[in-house]
Design a protein around this motif. Structure first.
Motif, PDB file in Angstrom:
ATOM      1  N   VAL A  80     -43.655 -18.650  40.830  1.00  0.00           N
ATOM      2  CA  VAL A  80     -42.327 -19.210  41.091  1.00  0.00           C
ATOM      3  C   VAL A  80     -41.928 -20.305  40.114  1.00  0.00           C
ATOM      4  CG1 VAL A  80     -42.406 -18.595  43.530  1.00  0.00           C
ATOM      5  CG2 VAL A  80     -43.148 -20.885  42.820  1.00  0.00           C
ATOM      6  N   ASN A  81     -42.854 -20.768  39.289  1.00  0.00           N
ATOM      7  CA  ASN A  81     -42.546 -21.839  38.353  1.00  0.00           C
ATOM      8  C   ASN A  81     -41.903 -21.268  37.098  1.00  0.00           C
ATOM      9  OD1 ASN A  81     -42.931 -24.046  36.330  1.00  0.00           O
ATOM     10  ND2 ASN A  81     -43.797 -24.997  38.164  1.00  0.00           N
ATOM     11  N   GLU A  82     -40.921 -21.977  36.548  1.00  0.00           N
ATOM     12  CA  GLU A  82     -40.222 -21.463  35.370  1.00  0.00           C
ATOM     13  C   GLU A  82     -40.762 -21.998  34.041  1.00  0.00           C
ATOM     14  OE1 GLU A  82     -36.176 -23.306  34.578  1.00  0.00           O
ATOM     15  OE2 GLU A  82     -36.467 -23.857  36.678  1.00  0.00           O
ATOM     16  N   TYR A  83     -41.607 -23.018  34.066  1.00  0.00           N
ATOM     17  CA  TYR A  83     -42.087 -23.631  32.831  1.00  0.00           C
ATOM     18  C   TYR A  83     -43.458 -23.080  32.449  1.00  0.00           C
ATOM     19  CZ  TYR A  83     -38.332 -26.838  33.911  1.00  0.00           C
ATOM     20  OH  TYR A  83     -37.109 -27.355  34.200  1.00  0.00           O
ATOM     21  N   LEU A  84     -43.556 -22.558  31.219  1.00  0.00           N
ATOM     22  CA  LEU A  84     -44.807 -21.950  30.777  1.00  0.00           C
ATOM     23  C   LEU A  84     -45.969 -22.936  30.788  1.00  0.00           C
ATOM     24  CD1 LEU A  84     -44.051 -19.483  27.843  1.00  0.00           C
ATOM     25  CD2 LEU A  84     -44.977 -18.995  30.089  1.00  0.00           C
ATOM     26  N   GLU A  85     -45.729 -24.168  30.376  1.00  0.00           N
ATOM     27  CA  GLU A  85     -46.809 -25.148  30.363  1.00  0.00           C
ATOM     28  C   GLU A  85     -47.365 -25.368  31.764  1.00  0.00           C
ATOM     29  OE1 GLU A  85     -44.267 -26.015  26.782  1.00  0.00           O
ATOM     30  OE2 GLU A  85     -43.873 -25.592  28.875  1.00  0.00           O
ATOM     31  N   ILE A  86     -46.483 -25.443  32.751  1.00  0.00           N
ATOM     32  CA  ILE A  86     -46.923 -25.634  34.140  1.00  0.00           C
ATOM     33  C   ILE A  86     -47.632 -24.387  34.642  1.00  0.00           C
ATOM     34  CG2 ILE A  86     -46.180 -26.136  36.503  1.00  0.00           C
ATOM     35  CD1 ILE A  86     -45.896 -28.495  34.503  1.00  0.00           C
ATOM     36  N   LYS A  87     -47.080 -23.214  34.350  1.00  0.00           N
ATOM     37  CA  LYS A  87     -47.737 -21.960  34.732  1.00  0.00           C
ATOM     38  C   LYS A  87     -49.160 -21.929  34.176  1.00  0.00           C
ATOM     39  CE  LYS A  87     -43.739 -18.787  34.783  1.00  0.00           C
ATOM     40  NZ  LYS A  87     -43.922 -17.941  35.955  1.00  0.00           N
ATOM     41  N   CYS A  88     -49.290 -22.241  32.902  1.00  0.00           N
ATOM     42  CA  CYS A  88     -50.598 -22.171  32.242  1.00  0.00           C
ATOM     43  C   CYS A  88     -51.552 -23.241  32.767  1.00  0.00           C
ATOM     44  CB  CYS A  88     -50.445 -22.268  30.730  1.00  0.00           C
ATOM     45  SG  CYS A  88     -49.651 -20.805  30.015  1.00  0.00           S
ATOM     46  N   ALA A  89     -51.042 -24.426  33.046  1.00  0.00           N
ATOM     47  CA  ALA A  89     -51.900 -25.476  33.607  1.00  0.00           C
ATOM     48  C   ALA A  89     -52.449 -25.035  34.966  1.00  0.00           C
ATOM     49  CB  ALA A  89     -51.119 -26.784  33.738  1.00  0.00           C
ATOM     50  N   ILE A  90     -51.582 -24.512  35.814  1.00  0.00           N
ATOM     51  CA  ILE A  90     -52.024 -24.057  37.144  1.00  0.00           C
ATOM     52  C   ILE A  90     -52.981 -22.878  37.015  1.00  0.00           C
ATOM     53  CG2 ILE A  90     -51.278 -23.057  39.341  1.00  0.00           C
ATOM     54  CD1 ILE A  90     -48.645 -24.683  38.987  1.00  0.00           C
ATOM     55  N   TYR A 102     -50.325 -16.285  25.259  1.00  0.00           N
ATOM     56  CA  TYR A 102     -51.394 -17.035  25.936  1.00  0.00           C
ATOM     57  C   TYR A 102     -51.212 -16.957  27.451  1.00  0.00           C
ATOM     58  CZ  TYR A 102     -54.274 -20.862  27.612  1.00  0.00           C
ATOM     59  OH  TYR A 102     -55.191 -21.603  28.311  1.00  0.00           O
ATOM     60  N   TRP A 103     -49.999 -17.212  27.913  1.00  0.00           N
ATOM     61  CA  TRP A 103     -49.710 -17.143  29.353  1.00  0.00           C
ATOM     62  C   TRP A 103     -50.009 -15.751  29.895  1.00  0.00           C
ATOM     63  CZ3 TRP A 103     -45.237 -14.330  31.079  1.00  0.00           C
ATOM     64  CH2 TRP A 103     -45.135 -14.277  32.473  1.00  0.00           C
ATOM     65  N   THR A 104     -49.608 -14.720  29.181  1.00  0.00           N
ATOM     66  CA  THR A 104     -49.842 -13.350  29.626  1.00  0.00           C
ATOM     67  C   THR A 104     -51.337 -13.076  29.779  1.00  0.00           C
ATOM     68  OG1 THR A 104     -47.790 -12.556  28.621  1.00  0.00           O
ATOM     69  CG2 THR A 104     -49.504 -10.913  29.026  1.00  0.00           C
ATOM     70  N   GLU A 105     -52.131 -13.464  28.792  1.00  0.00           N
ATOM     71  CA  GLU A 105     -53.581 -13.241  28.856  1.00  0.00           C
ATOM     72  C   GLU A 105     -54.223 -14.047  29.991  1.00  0.00           C
ATOM     73  OE1 GLU A 105     -55.623 -11.091  27.206  1.00  0.00           O
ATOM     74  OE2 GLU A 105     -53.763 -10.275  26.381  1.00  0.00           O
ATOM     75  N   LEU A 106     -53.771 -15.277  30.158  1.00  0.00           N
ATOM     76  CA  LEU A 106     -54.332 -16.139  31.198  1.00  0.00           C
ATOM     77  C   LEU A 106     -53.952 -15.635  32.591  1.00  0.00           C
ATOM     78  CD1 LEU A 106     -55.962 -18.698  31.743  1.00  0.00           C
ATOM     79  CD2 LEU A 106     -53.847 -20.014  31.471  1.00  0.00           C
ATOM     80  N   GLU A 107     -52.717 -15.203  32.738  1.00  0.00           N
ATOM     81  CA  GLU A 107     -52.264 -14.677  34.024  1.00  0.00           C
ATOM     82  C   GLU A 107     -53.007 -13.383  34.351  1.00  0.00           C
ATOM     83  OE1 GLU A 107     -49.865 -13.332  37.303  1.00  0.00           O
ATOM     84  OE2 GLU A 107     -50.151 -12.189  35.462  1.00  0.00           O
ATOM     85  N   TRP A 108     -53.222 -12.570  33.340  1.00  0.00           N
ATOM     86  CA  TRP A 108     -54.000 -11.333  33.493  1.00  0.00           C
ATOM     87  C   TRP A 108     -55.415 -11.661  33.973  1.00  0.00           C
ATOM     88  CZ3 TRP A 108     -54.215  -6.149  33.558  1.00  0.00           C
ATOM     89  CH2 TRP A 108     -55.400  -5.519  33.232  1.00  0.00           C
ATOM     90  N   LEU A 109     -56.060 -12.632  33.323  1.00  0.00           N
ATOM     91  CA  LEU A 109     -57.427 -13.017  33.688  1.00  0.00           C
ATOM     92  C   LEU A 109     -57.488 -13.470  35.149  1.00  0.00           C
ATOM     93  CD1 LEU A 109     -60.392 -13.581  32.912  1.00  0.00           C
ATOM     94  CD2 LEU A 109     -59.629 -15.835  32.109  1.00  0.00           C
ATOM     95  N   ALA A 110     -56.556 -14.321  35.554  1.00  0.00           N
ATOM     96  CA  ALA A 110     -56.546 -14.816  36.935  1.00  0.00           C
ATOM     97  C   ALA A 110     -56.335 -13.670  37.923  1.00  0.00           C
ATOM     98  CB  ALA A 110     -55.455 -15.872  37.111  1.00  0.00           C
ATOM     99  N   LEU A 111     -55.390 -12.794  37.633  1.00  0.00           N
ATOM    100  CA  LEU A 111     -55.111 -11.673  38.535  1.00  0.00           C
ATOM    101  C   LEU A 111     -56.314 -10.738  38.649  1.00  0.00           C
ATOM    102  CD1 LEU A 111     -53.193 -10.070  40.341  1.00  0.00           C
ATOM    103  CD2 LEU A 111     -52.343  -8.932  38.260  1.00  0.00           C
TER     104      LEU A 111
END
Length: 167
Positions: free
Chosen positions: A14-24, A135-144
């Motif tokens: 739900v967050n719109e900022y990539l930096e926040i998405k990636c930090a979380i 980077y966000w895509t790879e990190l989100e993939w890893l978490a999922l």
């Protein structure tokens, strides 16, 4: 544990900022790895290290460090000793991630990819290899993939990393 873990994953969505998405996401991946990486309490440097770090060692180390600067305080020496003990007590972020990936049979991310976390979480700067979106895509993939693996899910699913393919 699951309620908070899935709550973090929801915050990313739900967050719109990539930096926040990636930090979380980094916090989430670290959370998963800390719980599931089979660290078994083994010493990371030396099993006898903690017995060698006694008061005498700390005094000698402090004396050596005051040679660098007479302004070096005893508190800094004590903090350094605690840092060394921490290094020995638990694996690094990267090592925990690699261990949980092995355990879950997930392809390990590169060292360079994992190193991006430090600047982001400690300096608030996202400077990744490639674009921030990659980077966000790879990190989100890893978490999922970690979450789905922990649930025991082995079916097909969609992720934007795959485009028209399905995992």
């Amino acid at each position: 544990w699951w309620h908070k873990t899935l709550g973090l994953y929801q915050l990313v969505q739900v967050n719109e900022y990539l930096e926040i998405k990636c930090a979380i996401l980094n916090i989430l991946v670290d959370r998963i790895a800390a719980k599931h990486s089979d660290t078994d309490g083994a010493a990371q440097i030396d099993a006898r290290l903690s017995t060698r770090i006694d008061d005498d060692f700390e005094r000698r180390l402090h004396k050596l460090l005051t040679e660098l600067s007479p302004c070096w305080g005893e508190k800094r020496t004590s903090q350094l000793i605690e840092t060394i003990k921490g290094w020995n007590a638990r694996p690094s972020f990267g090592k925990r991630i690699r261990r949980v990936c092995d355990k879950l049979r997930i392809l390990q991310p590169s060292e360079r990819f994992l190193a991006t976390r430090h600047k982001l979480l400690h300096l608030g700067e996202l400077s990744a290899t490639g674009t921030m979106e990659e980077y966000w895509t790879e990190l989100e993939w890893l978490a999922l993939v970690m979450i789905l693996s922990l649930f025991g899910y082995e079916g097909k699913f969609y992720h934007h990393k795959l485009g028209n393919q399905r995992a």
